[in-house]
Design a protein around this motif. Structure first.
Motif, PDB file in Angstrom:
ATOM      1  N   PHE A 234      29.081  27.765  40.404  1.00 60.09           N
ATOM      2  CA  PHE A 234      29.807  27.036  41.441  1.00 60.09           C
ATOM      3  C   PHE A 234      29.796  27.832  42.744  1.00 60.09           C
ATOM      4  O   PHE A 234      29.977  29.053  42.756  1.00 60.09           O
ATOM      5  CB  PHE A 234      31.248  26.768  41.013  1.00 60.09           C
ATOM      6  N   ILE A 235      29.569  27.110  43.848  1.00 59.53           N
ATOM      7  CA  ILE A 235      29.541  27.681  45.194  1.00 59.53           C
ATOM      8  C   ILE A 235      30.416  26.827  46.114  1.00 59.53           C
ATOM      9  O   ILE A 235      30.981  25.824  45.687  1.00 59.53           O
ATOM     10  CB  ILE A 235      28.096  27.727  45.743  1.00 59.53           C
ATOM     11  N   HIS A 236      30.522  27.219  47.388  1.00 58.21           N
ATOM     12  CA  HIS A 236      31.249  26.430  48.399  1.00 58.21           C
ATOM     13  C   HIS A 236      32.676  26.153  47.913  1.00 58.21           C
ATOM     14  O   HIS A 236      33.136  25.018  47.852  1.00 58.21           O
ATOM     15  CB  HIS A 236      30.501  25.127  48.677  1.00 58.21           C
ATOM     16  N   ILE A 237      33.390  27.212  47.572  1.00 55.04           N
ATOM     17  CA  ILE A 237      34.691  27.094  46.910  1.00 55.04           C
ATOM     18  C   ILE A 237      35.825  27.252  47.926  1.00 55.04           C
ATOM     19  O   ILE A 237      35.886  28.248  48.642  1.00 55.04           O
ATOM     20  CB  ILE A 237      34.811  28.154  45.796  1.00 55.04           C
ATOM     21  N   ASN A 238      36.704  26.268  47.986  1.00 55.08           N
ATOM     22  CA  ASN A 238      37.822  26.327  48.914  1.00 55.08           C
ATOM     23  C   ASN A 238      38.827  27.395  48.455  1.00 55.08           C
ATOM     24  O   ASN A 238      38.963  27.680  47.262  1.00 55.08           O
ATOM     25  CB  ASN A 238      38.519  24.968  48.993  1.00 55.08           C
ATOM     26  N   ASN A 239      39.561  27.965  49.423  1.00 54.85           N
ATOM     27  CA  ASN A 239      40.468  29.060  49.069  1.00 54.85           C
ATOM     28  C   ASN A 239      41.698  28.599  48.290  1.00 54.85           C
ATOM     29  O   ASN A 239      42.509  29.425  47.857  1.00 54.85           O
ATOM     30  CB  ASN A 239      40.884  29.859  50.313  1.00 54.85           C
ATOM     31  N   THR A 240      41.869  27.300  48.088  1.00 54.31           N
ATOM     32  CA  THR A 240      42.955  26.777  47.254  1.00 54.31           C
ATOM     33  C   THR A 240      42.532  26.614  45.796  1.00 54.31           C
ATOM     34  O   THR A 240      43.369  26.312  44.939  1.00 54.31           O
ATOM     35  CB  THR A 240      43.410  25.405  47.766  1.00 54.31           C
ATOM     36  N   ASN A 241      41.260  26.803  45.503  1.00 48.85           N
ATOM     37  CA  ASN A 241      40.730  26.515  44.169  1.00 48.85           C
ATOM     38  C   ASN A 241      41.079  27.640  43.191  1.00 48.85           C
ATOM     39  O   ASN A 241      40.718  28.799  43.427  1.00 48.85           O
ATOM     40  CB  ASN A 241      39.209  26.342  44.259  1.00 48.85           C
ATOM     41  N   PRO A 242      41.741  27.318  42.083  1.00 47.16           N
ATOM     42  CA  PRO A 242      42.164  28.377  41.146  1.00 47.16           C
ATOM     43  C   PRO A 242      41.013  29.093  40.448  1.00 47.16           C
ATOM     44  O   PRO A 242      41.233  30.162  39.869  1.00 47.16           O
ATOM     45  CB  PRO A 242      43.039  27.620  40.136  1.00 47.16           C
ATOM     46  N   ILE A 243      39.791  28.564  40.502  1.00 49.06           N
ATOM     47  CA  ILE A 243      38.687  29.270  39.838  1.00 49.06           C
ATOM     48  C   ILE A 243      38.361  30.588  40.534  1.00 49.06           C
ATOM     49  O   ILE A 243      37.657  31.431  39.974  1.00 49.06           O
ATOM     50  CB  ILE A 243      37.406  28.399  39.729  1.00 49.06           C
ATOM     51  N   LEU A 244      38.887  30.803  41.741  1.00 55.36           N
ATOM     52  CA  LEU A 244      38.682  32.069  42.427  1.00 55.36           C
ATOM     53  C   LEU A 244      39.469  33.202  41.778  1.00 55.36           C
ATOM     54  O   LEU A 244      39.123  34.375  41.952  1.00 55.36           O
ATOM     55  CB  LEU A 244      39.076  31.942  43.903  1.00 55.36           C
ATOM     56  N   ARG A 245      40.500  32.876  41.026  1.00 56.72           N
ATOM     57  CA  ARG A 245      41.317  33.891  40.368  1.00 56.72           C
ATOM     58  C   ARG A 245      40.766  34.159  38.967  1.00 56.72           C
ATOM     59  O   ARG A 245      40.691  33.258  38.127  1.00 56.72           O
ATOM     60  CB  ARG A 245      42.778  33.448  40.288  1.00 56.72           C
ATOM     61  N   GLU A 246      40.387  35.396  38.731  1.00 56.04           N
ATOM     62  CA  GLU A 246      39.766  35.751  37.458  1.00 56.04           C
ATOM     63  C   GLU A 246      40.670  35.508  36.259  1.00 56.04           C
ATOM     64  O   GLU A 246      40.182  35.267  35.153  1.00 56.04           O
ATOM     65  CB  GLU A 246      39.331  37.225  37.477  1.00 56.04           C
ATOM     66  N   ASP A 247      41.994  35.543  36.462  1.00 59.60           N
ATOM     67  CA  ASP A 247      42.927  35.398  35.347  1.00 59.60           C
ATOM     68  C   ASP A 247      43.500  33.987  35.217  1.00 59.60           C
ATOM     69  O   ASP A 247      44.464  33.769  34.481  1.00 59.60           O
ATOM     70  CB  ASP A 247      44.078  36.403  35.483  1.00 59.60           C
ATOM     71  N   SER A 248      42.917  33.015  35.908  1.00 58.29           N
ATOM     72  CA  SER A 248      43.465  31.655  35.877  1.00 58.29           C
ATOM     73  C   SER A 248      42.957  30.876  34.666  1.00 58.29           C
ATOM     74  O   SER A 248      41.894  31.167  34.109  1.00 58.29           O
ATOM     75  CB  SER A 248      43.090  30.902  37.155  1.00 58.29           C
ATOM     76  N   ALA A 249      43.718  29.851  34.277  1.00 54.29           N
ATOM     77  CA  ALA A 249      43.303  28.973  33.188  1.00 54.29           C
ATOM     78  C   ALA A 249      42.034  28.217  33.562  1.00 54.29           C
ATOM     79  O   ALA A 249      41.178  27.957  32.715  1.00 54.29           O
ATOM     80  CB  ALA A 249      44.429  27.995  32.854  1.00 54.29           C
ATOM     81  N   ALA A 250      41.908  27.871  34.848  1.00 51.76           N
ATOM     82  CA  ALA A 250      40.716  27.166  35.306  1.00 51.76           C
ATOM     83  C   ALA A 250      39.472  28.026  35.125  1.00 51.76           C
ATOM     84  O   ALA A 250      38.427  27.554  34.667  1.00 51.76           O
ATOM     85  CB  ALA A 250      40.877  26.772  36.780  1.00 51.76           C
TER      86      ALA A 250
END
Length: 270
Positions: A234-250
């Motif tokens: 995945f690319i072009h990721i908005n800063n609200t997207n939880p996939i940016l956090r390594e410890d998130s459920a997403a």
């Protein structure tokens, strides 16, 4: 959470000539961060070409930062070229000498050589459901040339890379681009449809901005999970997207499906 610059990649068939897909406003930092893009002589650049996926400012504004004396080759559809040039007084900085910029027209659905024959790379522009850039809305009628993906084929290895940075939803053209690709870079802007609304940061849904949400039974994650590509990113990721956090459920859900999140410095081979 790791910091990331704006979405762009560099592709090479020989390690000498490099092609950028999109030219972000952070292009200087991206060039400085990758030795393969460093000059090797006075007035030299290993950047042999730049490909635009659309006319959004985060995809093309960096072109103006490459306004020095090295000639530029830009691959784009006719609609993208005119959208960038028309009424743009800043474009004059790219016309200071003859041959400063060489526009190569991307013909949708037609495989074309990328650079010289020595690079052994071929590229096909694919129309992808999207939208006009904000600065062009109301100025002209949308067309299939406004938003494209690219399939790059390495003639030596037969490997294929699909780059799809702005995807509104499924389509036969998208299916064709993803099918048979070894590596897929895919629009990961939003996790949910109402991401901005839920965060109190906006009133539009992901679909209103022509971005396919990742989550849910009809989301892009379910779509990519069916792909046979060996790497899906995945690319072009908005800063609200939880996939940016390594410890998130997403992020954990992506990992269960073998799907990655792009980071600066990511390298791979076809």
């Amino acid at each position: 959470m790791r910091a990331r610059t704006q979405e762009s990649i560099a592709v090479s068939g020989d390690g000498d000539a490099w092609f950028l897909i999109n030219a972000s406003p952070e292009i200087r930092a991206q060039i400085e961060g990758f030795p393969g893009l460093w000059p090797r002589a006075k007035r030299h650049s290993p950047i042999a070409g730049i490909l635009f996926t659309n006319g959004d400012l985060d995809h093309c504004l960096g072109l103006l930062s490459l306004r020095e004396s090295h000639p530029l080759v830009v691959h784009a559809t006719a609609a993208m070229r005119e959208g960038f040039r028309q009424g743009n007084v800043l474009y004059r900085t790219l016309e200071r000498f003859a041959g400063q910029i060489d526009w190569r027209t991307v013909v949708l659905g037609e495989e074309q050589a990328l650079g010289s024959e020595a690079t052994r790379l071929r590229v096909t522009g694919v129309p992808i459901a999207g939208n006009l850039p904000l600065h062009l809305k109301t100025l002209r009628t949308p067309s299939a040339e406004d938003n494209v993906g690219y399939v790059i084929r390495d003639e030596r290895t037969g490997g294929r890379l699909a780059y799809l940075s702005g995807v509104a939803g499924p389509s036969p053209e998208l299916e064709q681009a993803v099918e048979g690709a070894d590596v897929v870079f895919f629009d990961g802007t939003f996790w949910t449809s109402d991401e901005l609304i839920a965060a109190g940061l906006g009133t539009r849904r992901a679909e209103d901005m022509s971005h396919w949400p990742i989550s849910g039974p009809a989301g892009s994650l379910a779509y990519l999970a069916r792909s046979t590509a060996r790497r899906k990113i995945f690319i072009h990721i908005n800063n609200t997207n939880p996939i940016l956090r390594e410890d998130s459920a997403a992020r954990a859900e992506l990992a269960r499906h073998g799907i990655e999140v792009a980071v600066d410095g990511l390298e791979l081979e076809l």
